[in-house]
Design a protein around this motif. Structure first.
Motif, PDB file in Angstrom:
ATOM      1  N   ARG A 262       0.830  -1.210   0.000  1.00  0.00           N
ATOM      2  CA  ARG A 262       0.000   0.000   0.000  1.00  0.00           C
ATOM      3  C   ARG A 262       0.858   1.251   0.000  1.00  0.00           C
ATOM      4  NH1 ARG A 262      -3.305   1.901   3.375  1.00  0.00           N
ATOM      5  NH2 ARG A 262      -4.934   2.535   1.931  1.00  0.00           N
ATOM      6  N   MET A 263       1.945   1.230   0.758  1.00  0.00           N
ATOM      7  CA  MET A 263       2.820   2.397   0.805  1.00  0.00           C
ATOM      8  C   MET A 263       3.523   2.603  -0.536  1.00  0.00           C
ATOM      9  SD  MET A 263       5.918   3.291   3.447  1.00  0.00           S
ATOM     10  CE  MET A 263       7.077   2.126   2.704  1.00  0.00           C
TER      11      MET A 263
ATOM     12  N   ALA B 225       0.371   9.219  -4.241  1.00  0.00           N
ATOM     13  CA  ALA B 225       1.134  10.381  -3.780  1.00  0.00           C
ATOM     14  C   ALA B 225       2.620  10.042  -3.660  1.00  0.00           C
ATOM     15  CB  ALA B 225       0.587  10.861  -2.432  1.00  0.00           C
ATOM     16  N   TRP B 226       2.929   8.840  -3.174  1.00  0.00           N
ATOM     17  CA  TRP B 226       4.318   8.422  -3.057  1.00  0.00           C
ATOM     18  C   TRP B 226       4.936   8.228  -4.433  1.00  0.00           C
ATOM     19  CZ3 TRP B 226       8.566   8.502  -0.603  1.00  0.00           C
ATOM     20  CH2 TRP B 226       9.574   7.543  -0.801  1.00  0.00           C
TER      21      TRP B 226
ATOM     22  N   ARG C  19       4.058   0.569 -10.501  1.00  0.00           N
ATOM     23  CA  ARG C  19       3.735   0.156  -9.129  1.00  0.00           C
ATOM     24  C   ARG C  19       2.526   0.885  -8.569  1.00  0.00           C
ATOM     25  NH1 ARG C  19       9.562   0.411  -8.506  1.00  0.00           N
ATOM     26  NH2 ARG C  19       9.387   2.430  -7.467  1.00  0.00           N
ATOM     27  N   ALA C  20       2.094   1.949  -9.246  1.00  0.00           N
ATOM     28  CA  ALA C  20       1.001   2.770  -8.713  1.00  0.00           C
ATOM     29  C   ALA C  20      -0.323   2.023  -8.796  1.00  0.00           C
ATOM     30  CB  ALA C  20       0.903   4.084  -9.484  1.00  0.00           C
ATOM     31  N   ARG C  21      -1.096   2.122  -7.736  1.00  0.00           N
ATOM     32  CA  ARG C  21      -2.428   1.521  -7.755  1.00  0.00           C
ATOM     33  C   ARG C  21      -3.451   2.593  -8.096  1.00  0.00           C
ATOM     34  NH1 ARG C  21      -1.586   2.177  -2.107  1.00  0.00           N
ATOM     35  NH2 ARG C  21      -3.259   3.357  -1.088  1.00  0.00           N
ATOM     36  N   SER C  22      -4.551   2.159  -8.664  1.00  0.00           N
ATOM     37  CA  SER C  22      -5.640   3.078  -8.971  1.00  0.00           C
ATOM     38  C   SER C  22      -6.501   3.267  -7.732  1.00  0.00           C
ATOM     39  CB  SER C  22      -6.475   2.539 -10.129  1.00  0.00           C
ATOM     40  OG  SER C  22      -6.988   1.265  -9.793  1.00  0.00           O
ATOM     41  N   ARG C  23      -7.500   4.105  -7.846  1.00  0.00           N
ATOM     42  CA  ARG C  23      -8.424   4.273  -6.730  1.00  0.00           C
ATOM     43  C   ARG C  23      -9.150   2.968  -6.444  1.00  0.00           C
ATOM     44  NH1 ARG C  23     -12.179   9.137  -8.467  1.00  0.00           N
ATOM     45  NH2 ARG C  23     -12.125   7.891 -10.374  1.00  0.00           N
ATOM     46  N   PRO C  24      -9.574   2.767  -5.202  1.00  0.00           N
ATOM     47  CA  PRO C  24     -10.298   1.531  -4.894  1.00  0.00           C
ATOM     48  C   PRO C  24     -11.524   1.393  -5.785  1.00  0.00           C
ATOM     49  CG  PRO C  24      -9.777   2.717  -2.866  1.00  0.00           C
ATOM     50  CD  PRO C  24      -9.434   3.633  -4.005  1.00  0.00           C
ATOM     51  N   PRO C  25     -11.836   0.173  -6.233  1.00  0.00           N
ATOM     52  CA  PRO C  25     -13.038  -0.012  -7.047  1.00  0.00           C
ATOM     53  C   PRO C  25     -14.278   0.385  -6.258  1.00  0.00           C
ATOM     54  CG  PRO C  25     -12.138  -2.123  -6.335  1.00  0.00           C
ATOM     55  CD  PRO C  25     -11.131  -1.094  -5.971  1.00  0.00           C
TER      56      PRO C  25
END
Length: 218
Positions: A146-147, A152-153, A181-187
């Motif tokens: 998650r980090m 933002a990171w 590595r970036a995740r999208s917004r939660p579904p």
């Protein structure tokens, strides 16, 4: 009309075990839905690819898919059994395990009974949290993931690259690696419900729903 016909359904809560903050889903599923179809619905609800072995642990018995691994079904039965056959009590729990080398465990619980449209035998009532990359080494790896995947990171890392003296090719290569590595917004509940609606007409094939989808599609 056919699309107005209703059938019996259960409301099911599903919580991913061992992770914080919570990752939960609430589904409404026709009682004639099989365990195999429920597996597929859970795959869609948690954004996974249906690429690993799975089992259900119900009342101390194991149910698996013999088409994937015959030994999974030997202890009790296969996954062609409908939910109605178990006569679940309100509040009764059971366990779903996926990617058995880890495994990911989803604690399921029957919350209520009601009706659902026969033409749409599964839908999502609520969704909360970021589902993990199914390839992680289990719940213990979730906080670091998650980090590292926080948008933002990721942006901060890209900004730091701009301060380095890199040629264009190196910058693009490193930036692409960081962005991957970036995740999208939660579904959202709505996006999950829309995917679930496609399942019956797609032969309950969760994997094919993601064949042409990027990370945002999960």
């Amino acid at each position: 009309m056919e699309d107005e016909q209703k059938v019996g359904a259960v409301q099911l809560s599903a919580r991913l075990g061992g992770v914080s903050p919570p990752v939960t889903r609430r589904l409404r599923v026709a009682e004639q839905t099989s365990l195999a179809e429920l597996h597929t619905a859970l795959q869609v609800a948690f954004g996974w690819s249906d690429g690993h072995l799975y089992t259900f642990q119900i009342r101390g018995w194991q149910f698996g898919d013999p088409a994937r691994a015959i030994e999974l079904a030997l202890s009790c039965g296969g996954v062609d059994i409908p939910l109605a056959a178990f006569g679940f009590e309100i509040g009764e729990p059971f366990l779903y395990q996926y990617n058995l080398f880890i495994p990911w465990e989803i604690d399921c619980r029957i919350e209520a009974r009601g009706l659902i449209a026969a033409a749409q035998p599964v839908t999502c009532e609520a969704a909360r949290g970021d589902p993990p990359d199914e390839g992680l080494a289990g719940p213990a790896a979730y906080p670091q993931w998650r980090m590292d995947s926080d948008p933002a990171w990721v942006l901060h890392q890209i900004e730091e690259l701009l301060d380095e003296e890199l040629d264009d090719a190196c910058f693009r290569a490193e930036a692409c690696e960081i962005l991957a590595r970036a995740r999208s917004r939660p579904p959202t509940r709505r996006s999950i419900a829309e995917r679930l609606q496609q399942l019956p007409g797609n032969a309950w094939d969760a994997g094919s729903l993601y064949e042409d989808a990027g990370p945002a599609g999960h």
